[in-house]
Design a protein around this motif. Structure first.
Motif, PDB file in Angstrom:
ATOM      1  N   LYS A  45      40.521 -22.593  32.204  1.00 14.00           N
ATOM      2  CA  LYS A  45      39.499 -23.428  31.561  1.00 14.00           C
ATOM      3  C   LYS A  45      39.820 -23.659  30.077  1.00 14.00           C
ATOM      4  O   LYS A  45      39.586 -24.736  29.542  1.00 14.00           O
ATOM      5  N   ASP A  46      40.375 -22.636  29.413  1.00 16.38           N
ATOM      6  CA  ASP A  46      40.683 -22.730  27.981  1.00 16.38           C
ATOM      7  C   ASP A  46      42.118 -23.176  27.702  1.00 16.38           C
ATOM      8  O   ASP A  46      42.595 -23.050  26.571  1.00 16.38           O
ATOM      9  N   SER A  85      49.644 -19.963  24.754  1.00 12.25           N
ATOM     10  CA  SER A  85      48.804 -21.071  24.315  1.00 12.25           C
ATOM     11  C   SER A  85      49.479 -21.793  23.159  1.00 12.25           C
ATOM     12  O   SER A  85      50.344 -21.241  22.487  1.00 12.25           O
ATOM     13  N   ASN A  86      49.060 -23.012  22.918  1.00  9.85           N
ATOM     14  CA  ASN A  86      49.517 -23.746  21.739  1.00  9.85           C
ATOM     15  C   ASN A  86      48.487 -23.700  20.620  1.00  9.85           C
ATOM     16  O   ASN A  86      48.705 -24.249  19.547  1.00  9.85           O
ATOM     17  N   THR A  87      47.361 -23.075  20.877  1.00  9.08           N
ATOM     18  CA  THR A  87      46.326 -22.865  19.864  1.00  9.08           C
ATOM     19  C   THR A  87      46.330 -21.382  19.520  1.00  9.08           C
ATOM     20  O   THR A  87      46.096 -20.542  20.390  1.00  9.08           O
ATOM     21  N   GLY A  88      46.596 -21.057  18.263  1.00 11.80           N
ATOM     22  CA  GLY A  88      46.805 -19.673  17.846  1.00 11.80           C
ATOM     23  C   GLY A  88      45.672 -18.715  18.124  1.00 11.80           C
ATOM     24  O   GLY A  88      45.892 -17.558  18.464  1.00 11.80           O
ATOM     25  N   ASN A  89      44.436 -19.184  18.013  1.00 10.50           N
ATOM     26  CA  ASN A  89      43.309 -18.270  18.157  1.00 10.50           C
ATOM     27  C   ASN A  89      42.667 -18.291  19.542  1.00 10.50           C
ATOM     28  O   ASN A  89      41.801 -17.476  19.834  1.00 10.50           O
ATOM     29  N   ALA A  90      43.070 -19.191  20.407  1.00  8.49           N
ATOM     30  CA  ALA A  90      42.417 -19.339  21.717  1.00  8.49           C
ATOM     31  C   ALA A  90      42.504 -18.076  22.583  1.00  8.49           C
ATOM     32  O   ALA A  90      41.480 -17.626  23.107  1.00  8.49           O
ATOM     33  N   PRO A  91      43.678 -17.456  22.743  1.00 10.23           N
ATOM     34  CA  PRO A  91      43.719 -16.241  23.559  1.00 10.23           C
ATOM     35  C   PRO A  91      42.899 -15.088  22.969  1.00 10.23           C
ATOM     36  O   PRO A  91      42.250 -14.339  23.702  1.00 10.23           O
ATOM     37  N   ALA A  92      42.910 -14.951  21.645  1.00  9.01           N
ATOM     38  CA  ALA A  92      42.135 -13.877  21.011  1.00  9.01           C
ATOM     39  C   ALA A  92      40.641 -14.083  21.248  1.00  9.01           C
ATOM     40  O   ALA A  92      39.914 -13.135  21.559  1.00  9.01           O
ATOM     41  N   LYS A  93      40.187 -15.322  21.103  1.00  7.06           N
ATOM     42  CA  LYS A  93      38.775 -15.617  21.366  1.00  7.06           C
ATOM     43  C   LYS A  93      38.434 -15.370  22.828  1.00  7.06           C
ATOM     44  O   LYS A  93      37.355 -14.858  23.142  1.00  7.06           O
ATOM     45  N   LEU A 127      43.344 -12.275  14.570  1.00  2.00           N
ATOM     46  CA  LEU A 127      43.847 -13.376  15.391  1.00  2.00           C
ATOM     47  C   LEU A 127      42.745 -14.343  15.793  1.00  2.00           C
ATOM     48  O   LEU A 127      42.965 -15.553  15.842  1.00  2.00           O
ATOM     49  N   SER A 128      41.560 -13.833  16.077  1.00  2.00           N
ATOM     50  CA  SER A 128      40.479 -14.729  16.493  1.00  2.00           C
ATOM     51  C   SER A 128      39.955 -15.561  15.331  1.00  2.00           C
ATOM     52  O   SER A 128      39.356 -16.611  15.539  1.00  2.00           O
ATOM     53  N   ASN A 129      40.208 -15.108  14.091  1.00  2.00           N
ATOM     54  CA  ASN A 129      39.751 -15.858  12.919  1.00  2.00           C
ATOM     55  C   ASN A 129      40.781 -16.855  12.395  1.00  2.00           C
ATOM     56  O   ASN A 129      40.482 -17.620  11.481  1.00  2.00           O
ATOM     57  N   ILE A 130      41.983 -16.834  12.965  1.00  2.00           N
ATOM     58  CA  ILE A 130      43.001 -17.808  12.567  1.00  2.00           C
ATOM     59  C   ILE A 130      42.509 -19.191  12.981  1.00  2.00           C
ATOM     60  O   ILE A 130      42.027 -19.380  14.084  1.00  2.00           O
ATOM     61  N   LYS A 131      42.646 -20.127  12.062  1.00  2.04           N
ATOM     62  CA  LYS A 131      42.207 -21.489  12.389  1.00  2.04           C
ATOM     63  C   LYS A 131      43.320 -22.227  13.112  1.00  2.04           C
ATOM     64  O   LYS A 131      44.486 -22.094  12.781  1.00  2.04           O
ATOM     65  N   SER A 132      42.914 -23.018  14.086  1.00  2.58           N
ATOM     66  CA  SER A 132      43.883 -23.822  14.830  1.00  2.58           C
ATOM     67  C   SER A 132      44.312 -25.011  13.981  1.00  2.58           C
ATOM     68  O   SER A 132      43.700 -25.337  12.960  1.00  2.58           O
ATOM     69  N   LYS A 133      45.343 -25.682  14.414  1.00  4.27           N
ATOM     70  CA  LYS A 133      45.855 -26.845  13.697  1.00  4.27           C
ATOM     71  C   LYS A 133      44.777 -27.916  13.558  1.00  4.27           C
ATOM     72  O   LYS A 133      44.592 -28.484  12.486  1.00  4.27           O
ATOM     73  N   ASN A 134      44.032 -28.168  14.627  1.00  8.63           N
ATOM     74  CA  ASN A 134      42.977 -29.191  14.580  1.00  8.63           C
ATOM     75  C   ASN A 134      41.858 -28.791  13.625  1.00  8.63           C
ATOM     76  O   ASN A 134      41.294 -29.642  12.934  1.00  8.63           O
TER      77      ASN A 134
END
Length: 174
Positions: A45-46, A85-93, A127-134
């Protein structure tokens, strides 16, 4: 397993690693089949790819890769599940969200995010606080729009004041 089969699997793992910029190494042993399926669905889903791999094959895929994953080699022990993932914080979240229902699993061993290595469970909040590129692009756009909005607001309020002064002066003369 035959040597040809192993080299084929290493090549497939390497190809998958090449598609993603963020690699999370987790431990999911201890999850029952129902919880593992729930984790797989949450990953899908993510837009996170979940792979269970043998450590020796993963290490060989890391070594064959053009990217330097050497900081993760020491973490390749026990059972390892990859979250890609290609979004840095997605797996941590996802890990934090999934843990709300289950005490300690999946457990973070380490991560490779945007050419930086994070080791240990303590790095999960970072890691969960890292902002994604978008998210970073949105912040930059908001910062660029802010001065323009202030100028427009000042011009509009100045126009209202000027209109009020002119109206008062015109009423005074009558």
């Amino acid at each position: 397993m035959k040597k040809e089969d192993k080299s084929l699997i290493i090549e497939k793992i390497g190809n998958v690693l090449g598609e993603y910029s963020c690699v999370y190494l987790t431990q999911t042993s201890g999850l029952n089949a129902e919880r593992t399926s729930a984790l797989r669905r949450a990953c899908f889903k993510d837009d996170i790819k979940m792979l269970c791999v043998k450590n020796t094959l993963l290490k060989k895929a890391f070594e064959a890769s053009e990217t330097d994953y050497s900081g993760l080699y020491d973490l390749l022990h026990g059972e390892t599940t990859l979250l890609l993932s290609n979004t840095g914080n997605a797996p941590a979240k996802l890990i934090k969200k999934f843990r709300q229902k289950n005490d300690t699993l999946p457990m973070l061993k380490g991560a490779f995010v945007e050419e930086s290595v994070y080791v240990g469970e303590a790095q999960l909040d970072t890691l969960s606080n890292i902002k994604s590129k978008n998210e970073l692009i949105a912040d930059v756009v908001a910062l660029l729009q802010s001065p323009a909005k202030n100028v427009i607001s000042a011009l509009q309020s100045g126009a209202n004041k000027l209109h009020g002064i002119l109206e008062t002066l015109s009423n005074k003369e009558n």
